[in-house]
Write an enzyme that holds these catalytic residues in place. Structure first.
Site, PDB file in Angstrom:
ATOM      1  N   ASP A  22     -16.564   8.303  -2.623  1.00 42.93           N
ATOM      2  CA  ASP A  22     -15.478   8.098  -1.764  1.00 42.93           C
ATOM      3  C   ASP A  22     -15.260   9.507  -0.911  1.00 42.93           C
ATOM      4  OD1 ASP A  22     -13.067   7.326  -0.689  1.00 42.93           O
ATOM      5  OD2 ASP A  22     -11.855   7.179  -2.557  1.00 42.93           O
ATOM      6  N   CYS A  62     -16.110   2.942  -0.258  1.00 43.58           N
ATOM      7  CA  CYS A  62     -15.028   1.752  -0.101  1.00 43.58           C
ATOM      8  C   CYS A  62     -14.684   2.264   1.469  1.00 43.58           C
ATOM      9  CB  CYS A  62     -13.624   2.315  -0.926  1.00 43.58           C
ATOM     10  SG  CYS A  62     -13.091   3.846  -0.810  1.00 43.58           S
ATOM     11  N   ARG A  69     -13.906  -7.749   0.971  1.00 38.26           N
ATOM     12  CA  ARG A  69     -12.627  -7.456   0.804  1.00 38.26           C
ATOM     13  C   ARG A  69     -11.876  -8.708   1.333  1.00 38.26           C
ATOM     14  NH1 ARG A  69      -9.878  -2.444   0.957  1.00 38.26           N
ATOM     15  NH2 ARG A  69      -8.179  -3.554   0.579  1.00 38.26           N
ATOM     16  N   GLN A  73     -10.182  -3.354  -4.050  1.00 42.15           N
ATOM     17  CA  GLN A  73     -11.409  -2.828  -3.619  1.00 42.15           C
ATOM     18  C   GLN A  73     -12.597  -3.101  -4.506  1.00 42.15           C
ATOM     19  OE1 GLN A  73     -12.319  -1.084  -0.627  1.00 42.15           O
ATOM     20  NE2 GLN A  73     -14.346  -1.881  -1.640  1.00 42.15           N
ATOM     21  N   ARG A 101       0.910  -1.179  -0.035  1.00 37.96           N
ATOM     22  CA  ARG A 101      -0.032  -0.022  -0.028  1.00 37.96           C
ATOM     23  C   ARG A 101       0.940   1.121  -0.032  1.00 37.96           C
ATOM     24  NH1 ARG A 101      -5.332   0.251   1.934  1.00 37.96           N
ATOM     25  NH2 ARG A 101      -6.100   2.221   2.303  1.00 37.96           N
ATOM     26  N   HIS A 111      -6.827   1.231  -7.111  1.00 38.49           N
ATOM     27  CA  HIS A 111      -7.241   0.450  -5.993  1.00 38.49           C
ATOM     28  C   HIS A 111      -8.140  -0.942  -6.325  1.00 38.49           C
ATOM     29  CE1 HIS A 111      -7.849  -0.743  -1.795  1.00 38.49           C
ATOM     30  NE2 HIS A 111      -8.598   0.194  -1.279  1.00 38.49           N
TER      31      HIS A 111
END
Length: 308
Positions: free
Chosen positions: A221, A261, A289, A136, A106, A133
């Site tokens: 988001d 998310c 996830r 996700q 990450r 991402h």
């Protein structure tokens, strides 16, 4: 000679069929876990996890996922490794790939992932970068599939910032074959190179109501991502008209699903009560996830030692 490992830096690293298989497998692994079955195909396998950015869901889901599959995960923050003290990413990648079975990263810069992958003999997984991402999106697609069946030919609305999540939705539109309407303020469009991936499936509008009209999935988001804190006040003002509310969802399809998310800033990108709306599936989405990434870990790590 380095073995050519499969990496997952982007949804484009898989074929549409492989992605469909991952979604199906994620649902199977979820059923196994819910049935209390012990399933440990990754016994004695080790995942390294490098975090340059804070995380709740990514760390929990990868770490729990590896343990549930019979393996282990090792957590490295910048404080815990030599990366923070100037060891080249390429050197770190070579060493880690000799000791581990896969690495999840990450990070801020997507190029960090690419350098890691180029110097690694084991799979590298993008746990989030400033560009993308993809893990996700596996969870989002699994959640939609569980609730509504195939997303093919459906309409998805993205409301807010043209950020890494938005870029990944564009890749998903291409790979899962749906139409994507993006509503963002001027100056916050997704990067042109991502729009170029699926120009026939992506439409950018300024009015969120236009974007959600008849949509089957609405997603948003936070307005200020990690690393953008200095822009926060300006962003709050620019994005105010882009808050997703129950009234906005009323303009979409009757069977619309709402996704986020997480983490969510209630009262900013979503109205205070939106996560309690029956159309919201954010908690299932967050749980998925775990299941989608277990499917990914199995897919990337298992073949490596079956055929080594």
């Amino acid at each position: 000679m380095m073995m050519s490992a499969r990496h997952f830096l982007s949804l484009m690293d898989c074929t549409p069929q492989e992605l469909a298989n991952l979604i199906r497998r994620g649902i199977e692994l979820k059923d196994l876990r819910n049935g209390g079955a012990l399933f440990e195909p990754l016994k004695n396998r080790v995942l390294g996890m490098i975090f340059e950015k804070a995380s709740t869901r990514t760390r929990l889901s990868f770490e729990a996922g590896m343990i549930q599959l019979g393996g282990q995960a090792i957590f490295l923050s910048p404080r815990d490794s030599q990366l923070n003290r100037g060891e080249p990413v390429s050197d770190t990648a070579i060493v880690m790939s000799r000791m581990l079975d896969a690495v999840m990263i990450r990070t801020f810069s997507h190029s960090t992932l690419r350098i890691f992958a180029e110097n690694s003999r084991i799979p590298i997984i993008n746990g989030l970068s400033d560009d993308l991402h993809p893990c996700q999106l596996l969870a989002d697609m699994q959640t939609f599939h569980e609730q509504r069946g195939s997303i093919r030919g459906k309409t998805v609305a993205w409301i807010g910032d043209g950020n890494n999540m938005c870029n990944t939705y564009i890749e998903a539109a291409h790979q899962f074959d749906f139409q994507l309407r993006i509503a963002c303020p001027e100056g916050f469009d997704p990067q042109p190179e991502f729009i170029a991936i699926a120009p026939d499936r992506v439409q950018i509008v300024r009015d969120p109501r236009e974007a959600v009209a008849g949509a089957h999935l609405v997603s948003t988001d936070v307005w200020t991502s990690m690393g953008q804190e200095t822009e926060e006040e300006d962003r709050l003002a620019r994005f105010k008209p882009y808050q997703v509310t129950g009234e906005l969802l009323d303009l979409s399809a009757d069977d619309v699903l709402f996704m986020h998310c997480l983490p969510a800033h209630r009262g900013e990108e979503i109205s205070l009560d939106l996560l309690d709306d029956p159309r919201s599936v954010v908690w299932d989405q967050a749980e998925n996830r775990l299941h989608a990434q277990k499917a990914l870990l199995e897919f990337l790590i298992e073949p490596a030692y079956h055929h080594a």
